[in-house]
Design a protein around this motif. Structure first.
Motif, PDB file in Angstrom:
ATOM      1  N   LEU A  59       0.863  -1.171   0.000  1.00  0.00           N
ATOM      2  CA  LEU A  59       0.000   0.000   0.000  1.00  0.00           C
ATOM      3  C   LEU A  59       0.904   1.226   0.000  1.00  0.00           C
ATOM      4  N   ILE A  60       0.781   2.037  -1.037  1.00  0.00           N
ATOM      5  CA  ILE A  60       1.557   3.271  -1.141  1.00  0.00           C
ATOM      6  C   ILE A  60       0.633   4.430  -0.795  1.00  0.00           C
ATOM      7  N   SER A  61       1.094   5.337   0.056  1.00  0.00           N
ATOM      8  CA  SER A  61       0.303   6.478   0.489  1.00  0.00           C
ATOM      9  C   SER A  61       1.082   7.759   0.179  1.00  0.00           C
ATOM     10  N   ILE A  62       0.450   8.660  -0.604  1.00  0.00           N
ATOM     11  CA  ILE A  62       1.111   9.888  -1.043  1.00  0.00           C
ATOM     12  C   ILE A  62       0.130  11.046  -0.901  1.00  0.00           C
ATOM     13  N   VAL A  63       0.573  12.176  -0.379  1.00  0.00           N
ATOM     14  CA  VAL A  63      -0.236  13.393  -0.396  1.00  0.00           C
ATOM     15  C   VAL A  63       0.442  14.351  -1.365  1.00  0.00           C
ATOM     16  N   VAL A  64      -0.332  14.813  -2.351  1.00  0.00           N
ATOM     17  CA  VAL A  64       0.221  15.684  -3.393  1.00  0.00           C
ATOM     18  C   VAL A  64      -0.658  16.909  -3.586  1.00  0.00           C
ATOM     19  N   ARG A  65      -0.074  17.934  -4.195  1.00  0.00           N
ATOM     20  CA  ARG A  65      -0.855  19.107  -4.578  1.00  0.00           C
ATOM     21  C   ARG A  65      -1.730  18.739  -5.769  1.00  0.00           C
ATOM     22  N   GLU A  66      -2.796  19.507  -5.962  1.00  0.00           N
ATOM     23  CA  GLU A  66      -3.755  19.235  -7.045  1.00  0.00           C
ATOM     24  C   GLU A  66      -3.059  19.075  -8.399  1.00  0.00           C
ATOM     25  N   LYS A  67      -2.071  19.920  -8.674  1.00  0.00           N
ATOM     26  CA  LYS A  67      -1.423  19.884  -9.987  1.00  0.00           C
ATOM     27  C   LYS A  67      -0.607  18.613 -10.226  1.00  0.00           C
ATOM     28  N   ASN A  68      -0.302  17.861  -9.168  1.00  0.00           N
ATOM     29  CA  ASN A  68       0.499  16.648  -9.317  1.00  0.00           C
ATOM     30  C   ASN A  68      -0.313  15.364  -9.277  1.00  0.00           C
ATOM     31  N   VAL A  69      -1.619  15.466  -9.136  1.00  0.00           N
ATOM     32  CA  VAL A  69      -2.449  14.264  -9.004  1.00  0.00           C
ATOM     33  C   VAL A  69      -2.362  13.387 -10.245  1.00  0.00           C
ATOM     34  N   GLU A  70      -2.621  13.953 -11.403  1.00  0.00           N
ATOM     35  CA  GLU A  70      -2.693  13.141 -12.623  1.00  0.00           C
ATOM     36  C   GLU A  70      -1.360  12.503 -12.975  1.00  0.00           C
ATOM     37  N   LYS A  71      -0.252  13.242 -12.851  1.00  0.00           N
ATOM     38  CA  LYS A  71       1.041  12.643 -13.193  1.00  0.00           C
ATOM     39  C   LYS A  71       1.415  11.535 -12.203  1.00  0.00           C
ATOM     40  N   THR A  72       0.981  11.668 -10.960  1.00  0.00           N
ATOM     41  CA  THR A  72       1.232  10.620  -9.966  1.00  0.00           C
ATOM     42  C   THR A  72       0.432   9.372 -10.292  1.00  0.00           C
ATOM     43  N   VAL A  73      -0.842   9.545 -10.603  1.00  0.00           N
ATOM     44  CA  VAL A  73      -1.699   8.408 -10.957  1.00  0.00           C
ATOM     45  C   VAL A  73      -1.170   7.709 -12.213  1.00  0.00           C
ATOM     46  N   GLN A  74      -0.785   8.483 -13.213  1.00  0.00           N
ATOM     47  CA  GLN A  74      -0.274   7.887 -14.453  1.00  0.00           C
ATOM     48  C   GLN A  74       1.030   7.128 -14.222  1.00  0.00           C
ATOM     49  N   ALA A  75       1.907   7.656 -13.379  1.00  0.00           N
ATOM     50  CA  ALA A  75       3.162   6.963 -13.075  1.00  0.00           C
ATOM     51  C   ALA A  75       2.886   5.613 -12.412  1.00  0.00           C
ATOM     52  N   ILE A  76       1.935   5.592 -11.493  1.00  0.00           N
ATOM     53  CA  ILE A  76       1.591   4.337 -10.812  1.00  0.00           C
ATOM     54  C   ILE A  76       0.959   3.361 -11.798  1.00  0.00           C
ATOM     55  N   MET A  77      -0.004   3.832 -12.584  1.00  0.00           N
ATOM     56  CA  MET A  77      -0.702   2.946 -13.513  1.00  0.00           C
ATOM     57  C   MET A  77       0.248   2.318 -14.531  1.00  0.00           C
ATOM     58  N   LYS A  78       1.110   3.125 -15.118  1.00  0.00           N
ATOM     59  CA  LYS A  78       2.019   2.615 -16.157  1.00  0.00           C
ATOM     60  C   LYS A  78       3.015   1.614 -15.596  1.00  0.00           C
ATOM     61  N   SER A  79       3.500   1.857 -14.388  1.00  0.00           N
ATOM     62  CA  SER A  79       4.542   0.983 -13.841  1.00  0.00           C
ATOM     63  C   SER A  79       3.993  -0.226 -13.105  1.00  0.00           C
TER      64      SER A  79
END
Length: 118
Positions: A59-79
């Motif tokens: 379980l990975i837990s990350i708190v990010v600013r709004e502008k970083n949400v999509e790039k974080t989700v995409q990085a997780i999904m792709k990898s």
């Protein structure tokens, strides 16, 4: 701010970690967790039946600013994606506030070093 929680395969953790670092997500927490999936079967090893319905995951837990949400989700999904059942889930949860204990800074400024953005 958003909290992103991702439940991924243990075998994909290193790839996800590298993808997050490449996306400039430099801080996150992770936990070894167990869950129960849809599949209810036993595997036989040397004549002993083992229950495989309990699944080991990270379980990975990350708190990010709004502008970083999509790039974080995409990085997780792709990898993390293998294309098979059991790749995991991603949850996005709103975060009301953040406070840096050392300085008392509040809000999304408490999530990163402001000096680096100047």
């Amino acid at each position: 701010m958003k909290k992103i929680e991702a439940i991924i395969r243990r075998t994909k953790f290193e790839e996800v970690k590298e993808a997050l670092l490449a996306a400039d997500i430099e801080w996150f927490s992770y936990y070894e967790v167990r869950g129960v999936g849809k599949t209810r079967e036993g595997r036989i090893y040397r004549g002993v039946v083992y229950d495989t319905s309990s699944i080991e995951r990270i379980l990975i837990s990350i708190v990010v600013r709004e502008k970083n949400v999509e790039k974080t989700v995409q990085a997780i999904m792709k990898s993390a994606r293998t294309g098979e059942i059991g790749d995991g889930r991603i949850f996005i949860i709103p975060v009301e506030d953040s406070i840096r204990i050392r300085t008392g800074e509040r809000g999304d400024i408490a999530l990163y070093n402001a000096e680096q953005e100047k």
